[in-house]
Design a protein around this motif. Structure first.
Motif, mmCIF file in Angstrom:
data_model
loop_
_atom_site.group_PDB
_atom_site.id
_atom_site.type_symbol
_atom_site.label_atom_id
_atom_site.label_comp_id
_atom_site.label_asym_id
_atom_site.label_seq_id
_atom_site.Cartn_x
_atom_site.Cartn_y
_atom_site.Cartn_z
ATOM 1 N N ILE A 60 0.857 -1.178 0.000
ATOM 2 C CA ILE A 60 0.000 0.000 0.000
ATOM 3 C C ILE A 60 0.896 1.231 0.000
ATOM 4 O O ILE A 60 1.734 1.397 0.888
ATOM 5 N N LEU A 90 -7.755 -7.406 -0.099
ATOM 6 C CA LEU A 90 -7.555 -6.298 0.822
ATOM 7 C C LEU A 90 -8.670 -6.298 1.859
ATOM 8 O O LEU A 90 -9.776 -6.771 1.581
ATOM 9 N N ILE A 132 -3.252 -5.555 3.138
ATOM 10 C CA ILE A 132 -3.267 -6.546 2.067
ATOM 11 C C ILE A 132 -3.118 -7.912 2.725
ATOM 12 O O ILE A 132 -2.122 -8.173 3.411
#
Length: 139
Positions: A60, A90, A132
């Motif tokens: 990210i 996610l 994630i």
């Protein structure tokens, strides 16, 4: 200074009884243990090298919380083979660490190893973080 004495027959017998010579079985067990340790080292090394560079990985780059029911993020996906489609799972977290949104992002085949993807998740509660969970080659 002390006197140094040489061992006599009784001392030698006592030492031989305490420290017997190694038998062929001792050498066999030692050799097997050595082989087992070398095999374990090779397996750990191979597994580490294979897992150190997965086919798809993402991180990210940044995220924003524009409202109590939405979170947006920019993720960077790296693929060994850009021609492979990929997908990343996610999830968004609330301040209480509960999952408040989940989404699977599909990354189509491309030409670049690094792909930037913008993602928006609708949340059931205000999110404070996005994570994630994992990525894989789609298909």
């Amino acid at each position: 200074m002390g006197c140094v004495t040489t061992p006599n027959a009784t001392d030698e017998a006592r030492i031989k009884a305490r420290y017997p010579k190694a038998s062929p079985a001792d050498y066999l067990l030692g050799g097997l243990a050595t082989v087992a340790i070398l095999v374990a080292i090779v397996l750990v090394t191979i597994t580490g090298l294979r897992n150190s560079n997965p086919p798809v990985v993402a991180q990210i780059r940044g995220f924003e919380v524009p409202s109590a029911s939405e979170i947006t993020a920019e993720i960077v996906v790296q693929r060994k083979n850009p021609a492979d489609a990929a997908e990343c799972r996610l999830y968004a977290q609330a301040e209480s660490y509960e999952k408040v949104a989940e989404h699977i992002v599909e990354i189509p085949p491309g030409t670049e190893k690094l792909t930037v993807v913008d993602v928006t998740l609708k949340t059931i509660k205000e999110a404070t973080a996005i994570r994630i969970e994992g990525c894989r080659v789609a298909g």
